[in-house]
Design a protein around this motif. Structure first.
Motif, short mmCIF file in Angstrom:
data_model
loop_
_atom_site.label_atom_id
_atom_site.label_comp_id
_atom_site.label_asym_id
_atom_site.label_seq_id
_atom_site.Cartn_x
_atom_site.Cartn_y
_atom_site.Cartn_z
N MET B 262 0.83 -1.21 0.00
CA MET B 262 0.00 0.00 0.00
C MET B 262 0.86 1.26 0.00
SD MET B 262 -3.19 -0.65 -0.18
CE MET B 262 -2.78 -1.95 -1.33
N ILE B 263 2.03 1.19 0.64
CA ILE B 263 2.95 2.32 0.61
C ILE B 263 3.41 2.55 -0.83
CG2 ILE B 263 5.27 3.09 1.31
CD1 ILE B 263 4.75 1.65 4.02
N GLY B 264 3.77 1.46 -1.51
CA GLY B 264 4.20 1.57 -2.91
C GLY B 264 3.10 2.10 -3.81
N LEU B 265 1.89 1.58 -3.60
CA LEU B 265 0.77 2.01 -4.44
C LEU B 265 0.46 3.50 -4.21
CD1 LEU B 265 -1.10 0.64 -6.46
CD2 LEU B 265 -2.68 0.17 -4.60
N SER B 266 0.53 3.92 -2.97
CA SER B 266 0.29 5.33 -2.67
C SER B 266 1.33 6.22 -3.33
CB SER B 266 0.34 5.57 -1.15
OG SER B 266 -0.66 4.83 -0.50
N ALA B 267 2.59 5.71 -3.39
CA ALA B 267 3.69 6.52 -3.92
C ALA B 267 3.54 6.85 -5.40
CB ALA B 267 5.02 5.81 -3.67
N VAL B 268 2.66 6.13 -6.10
CA VAL B 268 2.46 6.41 -7.54
C VAL B 268 2.07 7.86 -7.75
CG1 VAL B 268 1.01 5.85 -9.54
CG2 VAL B 268 1.87 4.02 -8.08
#
Lengths: 160, 285
Positions: B262-268
């Protein structure tokens, strides 16, 4: 790459995924207001859904730290006294209380002695409580059988 | 890898890039690395689980036999990691899409398997992987800024749903009173936050802190569950990364396996250009 292919295109997959997100979100937001949805989700947590297919379709619904889930473990059937394992106080668990038996560390600590275990799990949400009793019975060669003795709604205090 | 030079009509060199390069590729890589890291975070745990599931099989007629098999969980877990690696190094669009679909398939099986259905790692990783599959279908053909904008929106819609999933289940007296978190975390959990609080406060004060800790979690998940998807991309990215990281940082280290994806997805959202015609999306990384 020419500009033709860079033009925003129809993206049915994007729409489909977004639709899925919306369906899950609506389902989640209805749960506090419709006791039936909470019951369906509690049954999901207890592996007590009517069919595997109905359970599986709920799998993508996020449920981190949902409900007040408790478990008690006995080394003797309910009603017999002096259990060796401490069942004097139910403990809370974050979600899917069945994980005390299914998940690796719980399974190891409870089943590695090779003896019968009786587990009672409860999930409570806004006045409703689902209680399920499970007997993990050794059937030889390290194998255990999961026997669901009962699964019933104990209280329906109504939605608040 | 991330861009190239070409000559336009005026004779000047301008940046031209493969359509799946630059910010688009970085966004893809960050999500894939974060999903991989989340799954690998529990590698040691799964080594132990693999032994336990082989030694102590639990026969439950609720699950189909193949979803109780210790071999199935072993190979689908390894399969999901392999699919991510091949998707990242494969570079060709069809390889990315094929690997992303394998990744989604493996994680869907993990989410349904008797030994792993109860681990929310596979719920968050599955949603992030569905995003990866969709993103992979557009990387070689969509206009980069538009793809990133839609990708960031879909990412924060998923993140909002995940937060709401946590919030709604806590709208109940057991959480509002702090009873659940007190028992799970404050009583005896060996983690720096709770060790510090136990050493610093008496039992009564600790119980009060547990109540406010629990209410804080409910309020944050509720507010951002409803509002994260409405924020501008970069604000949403900053909020999403901060919230998901802080949930694990203040609760327990195992939660990183659930929340890294979720951290990675948010970083988009950090990769979305300010305007649709911002050429920085093309090949500049």
């Amino acid at each position: 790459m020419d500009t033709e292919t860079r033009r925003p295109r129809r993206d049915p997959l994007f729409v489909l995924i977004l639709f899925g997100v919306c369906v899950v979100t609506v389902w989640l937001l209805l749960m506090p207001f419709y006791a039936a949805i909470a019951r369906v989700t509690m049954k999901r947590f207890h592996l007590s859904t009517e069919s595997f297919a109905c359970w599986a379709i709920q799998a993508p619904v996020p449920a981190m730290y949902n409900f007040g889930n408790q478990y008690e473990i006995r080394d003797l059937p309910e009603g017999l006294i002096t259990p060796v394992l401490d069942s004097s106080r139910p403990r809370y668990i974050n979600h899917f209380p069945t994980r005390v038996l299914t998940f690796a560390n719980g399974r190891y600590s409870l089943l590695s002695p090779g003896q019968d275990r009786w587990v009672t799990i409860r999930s409570s949400y806004r006045g409703q409580t689902l209680e399920t009793k499970i007997h993990a019975k050794p059937i030889g060669e390290g194998r255990f059988e999961w026997i669901r003795e009962s699964s019933e709604i104990l209280s329906t205090g109504g939605d608040r | 890898m991330f861009g190239g030079k070409a000559t336009d009509g005026s004779g000047e060199e301008v940046e031209a890039a493969a359509p799946d390069s630059g910010r688009v590729l970085w966004a893809y890589l960050i999500v894939q690395v974060s999903v991989f890291a989340g799954l690998a975070w529990k590698y040691e745990f799964f080594l132990l689980a693999d032994q336990v599931y082989h030694r102590l099989p639990l026969s439950d007629p609720f699950f189909p036999a193949w979803l109780q098999s210790a071999d199935v969980i072993r190979w689908t877990y390894l399969g999901s990691l392999t699919a991510i690696i091949l998707g990242v190094v494969g570079m060709l669009p069809w390889i990315r899409m094929l690997c992303a679909s394998a990744q989604v398939g493996c994680l869907a099986i993990m989410l349904l398997h008797q030994g792993s259905h109860n681990d929310m790692t596979f719920a968050t990783s599955l949603w992030a992987s569905i995003w990866v599959f969709w993103f992979a279908t557009g990387m070689d053909r969509d206009e980069p800024a538009d793809l990133l904008r839609r990708g960031a929106f879909l990412g924060r819609a998923i993140a909002s749903m995940i937060l709401l999933g946590g919030a709604v289940g806590k709208w109940t007296a057991e959480y509002w009173s702090g009873e659940v978190f007190y028992d799970i975390y404050f009583r005896e959990r060996d983690f720096w936050v709770f060790n510090y609080l136990r050493e610093s406060y008496d039992a009564e004060t600790l119980r009060g802190i547990a109540t406010w800790y629990s209410r804080k979690v409910i309020v944050v998940e509720t507010l951002f569950g409803f509002g994260l998807w409405l924020l501008p991309p970069k604000w949403a990215a900053a909020a999403g990364v901060t919230i998901f990281f802080s949930i694990a940082f203040f609760s327990n280290n195992l939660l990183y396996s659930v929340l890294l994806s979720m951290i990675g997805l948010s970083a988009v959202g950090f990769f979305v250009p300010k305007t649709m015609d911002d050429t920085s999306t093309r090949g500049t990384g």
